[in-house]
Design an enzyme around this catalytic site. Structure first.
Site, PDB file in Angstrom:
ATOM      1  N   ASN A 211       9.627  -6.617   3.713  1.00 46.12           N
ATOM      2  CA  ASN A 211       9.436  -5.428   2.881  1.00 46.12           C
ATOM      3  C   ASN A 211      10.619  -4.481   3.075  1.00 46.12           C
ATOM      4  O   ASN A 211      11.145  -4.364   4.166  1.00 46.12           O
ATOM      5  CB  ASN A 211       8.107  -4.758   3.273  1.00 46.12           C
ATOM      6  CG  ASN A 211       7.882  -3.418   2.613  1.00 46.12           C
ATOM      7  OD1 ASN A 211       7.533  -2.443   3.275  1.00 46.12           O
ATOM      8  ND2 ASN A 211       8.059  -3.318   1.319  1.00 46.12           N
ATOM      9  N   GLY A 212      10.998  -3.816   1.985  1.00 44.30           N
ATOM     10  CA  GLY A 212      12.019  -2.787   2.077  1.00 44.30           C
ATOM     11  C   GLY A 212      13.141  -2.957   1.078  1.00 44.30           C
ATOM     12  O   GLY A 212      13.867  -3.949   1.095  1.00 44.30           O
TER      13      GLY A 212
ATOM     14  N   PRO B  39       0.850  -1.194   0.000  1.00 42.63           N
ATOM     15  CA  PRO B  39       0.000   0.000   0.000  1.00 42.63           C
ATOM     16  C   PRO B  39       0.886   1.244   0.000  1.00 42.63           C
ATOM     17  O   PRO B  39       1.768   1.384   0.843  1.00 42.63           O
ATOM     18  CB  PRO B  39      -0.777  -0.122   1.313  1.00 42.63           C
ATOM     19  CG  PRO B  39       0.096  -0.966   2.194  1.00 42.63           C
ATOM     20  CD  PRO B  39       0.831  -1.904   1.292  1.00 42.63           C
TER      21      PRO B  39
ATOM     22  N   GLN C 267      -6.273  -1.187   3.118  1.00 35.78           N
ATOM     23  CA  GLN C 267      -5.504  -0.836   4.309  1.00 35.78           C
ATOM     24  C   GLN C 267      -6.151   0.343   5.027  1.00 35.78           C
ATOM     25  O   GLN C 267      -6.465   1.364   4.412  1.00 35.78           O
ATOM     26  CB  GLN C 267      -4.057  -0.466   3.973  1.00 35.78           C
ATOM     27  CG  GLN C 267      -3.235  -0.287   5.257  1.00 35.78           C
ATOM     28  CD  GLN C 267      -1.843   0.232   5.029  1.00 35.78           C
ATOM     29  OE1 GLN C 267      -1.664   1.394   4.676  1.00 35.78           O
ATOM     30  NE2 GLN C 267      -0.859  -0.616   5.260  1.00 35.78           N
TER      31      GLN C 267
ATOM     32  N   CYS D 110       3.259   3.536   8.950  1.00 28.78           N
ATOM     33  CA  CYS D 110       3.499   4.768   8.199  1.00 28.78           C
ATOM     34  C   CYS D 110       4.300   5.756   9.048  1.00 28.78           C
ATOM     35  O   CYS D 110       3.910   6.071  10.179  1.00 28.78           O
ATOM     36  CB  CYS D 110       2.178   5.409   7.778  1.00 28.78           C
ATOM     37  SG  CYS D 110       2.416   6.951   6.849  1.00 28.78           S
TER      38      CYS D 110
END
Length: 355
Positions: free
Chosen positions: A221-222, A38, A91, A121
């Site tokens: 993730n990343g 997202p 999300q 976030c």
């Protein structure tokens, strides 16, 4: 490969036959273990549909503010749009358990198959509202939010977060165990703390501690920006799957390429200039329809810029190509002239490739 007509434009859908274990989220079995992250202002419905057609196992909506969704604000309703998506994941962000639960209930009634909770976030605006990664500093509130969302819906609930607030507070394992105990079906970890924002490199190996502590699927993730990064982050983290964010900007086909790499299969090259042109034209048409012409023209600009950069990357004179076409296309308000410019730009690349 089959070519299909969508909105008068040719699009390309690649078949996906992956030999890795299926990734399950509750009762849902994904066609691949690579998920489009997202991203606010980026993963709107047209872009998500395209990424799924190119092989993303799932594409999650951009972050939707729970209270604003309940107020019926048009921009939040658009963010949660999932028409034609297949498996639709929304999300939600917020800091009030009641409104998070009600927003989840509304998303489910509107067709969402999965609800994801944003606890990662790092933006100042979200943190100031005590949402997103701010919840890493208030785990009791995080638990109440998870419990409220889980109680409100029958569909699977997932959660996306970071390693912790900062290096001195690595709370991901604690939050992960709490989430699993409350019935969360999958956890995604971005390999940075909130205080890192997007600086430095994501710590893929730090995700392993979370994976080893939990029985539910954990997604890493990343900094996955090349196909070979997908098996690398999985090996470093032990994760069950991979989530791709910024690496997909301008490249909706990239999650599908990463999925093939993760499966140990041959990774196809980027689409030809002609195919990239058709994809961008279809997306442009989709954004105009999704947002309306005036807003759609503006929303498309960043995507066009990223697409030009992706198309020019690795080609002779690529930087000159981007510089020559970027400004004229991004300042143009006439959709017909933008579409004509896209055709001309990519036709130039196509002629170069054939020369």
């Amino acid at each position: 490969m089959c070519r299909q007509k969508h909105g008068g434009l040719i699009s390309v859908q690649k078949s996906c036959d992956y030999s890795i274990p299926a990734l399950r989220i509750g009762s849902h079995e994904l066609p691949s273990s690579v998920i489009l992250a997202p991203m606010a202002g980026i993963t709107d419905a047209p872009f998500r549909r395209m990424a799924v057609r190119y092989g993303a196992g799932l594409a999650v909506s951009e972050m939707v503010a729970s209270a604003a969704l309940m107020e019926g604000r048009p921009e939040m309703v658009l963010k949660a749009e999932g028409r034609g998506m297949g498996l639709h994941a929304v999300q939600l962000a917020g800091n009030d358990p009641y409104w998070m639960g009600e927003a989840a209930r509304l998303a489910e009634s509107a067709g969402a198959a999965i609800v994801d909770i944003n606890m990662g976030c790092p933006s100042k605006r979200v943190i100031t509202g005590a949402a997103g990664a701010a919840l890493l500093r208030d785990l009791p509130l995080a638990r109440r939010i998870i419990a409220a969302v889980r109680k409100a819906v029958a569909i699977p609930v997932t959660l996306k977060t970071r390693l912790g607030w900062d290096d001195g507070a690595p709370t991901a394992v604690t939050l992960g165990r709490m989430a699993e105990g409350e019935g969360v079906a999958m956890l995604t970890i971005h390999g940075r703390t909130r205080c890192q924002f997007y600086d430095g490199r994501a710590d893929w190996s730090a995700i392993r501690a979370v994976k080893e502590a939990l029985a539910i699927p954990v997604i890493a993730n990343g900094d996955v920006t090349r196909p070979e990064h997908a098996p690398a982050i999985r090996a470093a983290s032990g994760a069950d799957g991979v989530m791709i964010g910024r690496g997909a900007q301008g490249r909706p086909w990239f999650p599908g390429q990463a999925a093939r790499a993760l499966a140990g299969r041959a990774v196809p090259p980027d689409p030809s200039a002609a195919e990239q042109r058709d994809v961008l034209l279809e997306l442009y048409d989709g954004w105009l329809g999704h947002y309306g012409t005036a807003l759609g023209v503006r929303q498309a600009r960043k995507h066009i810029g990223w697409a030009l950069e992706a198309a020019g990357q690795g080609t002779d004179g690529g930087a000159d190509f981007v510089a020559r076409w970027r400004k004229p296309l991004l300042i143009q308000d006439d959709p017909a002239k933008v579409a004509a410019g896209i055709r001309a730009a990519y036709d130039e690349l196509d002629r170069r490739a054939a020369a």
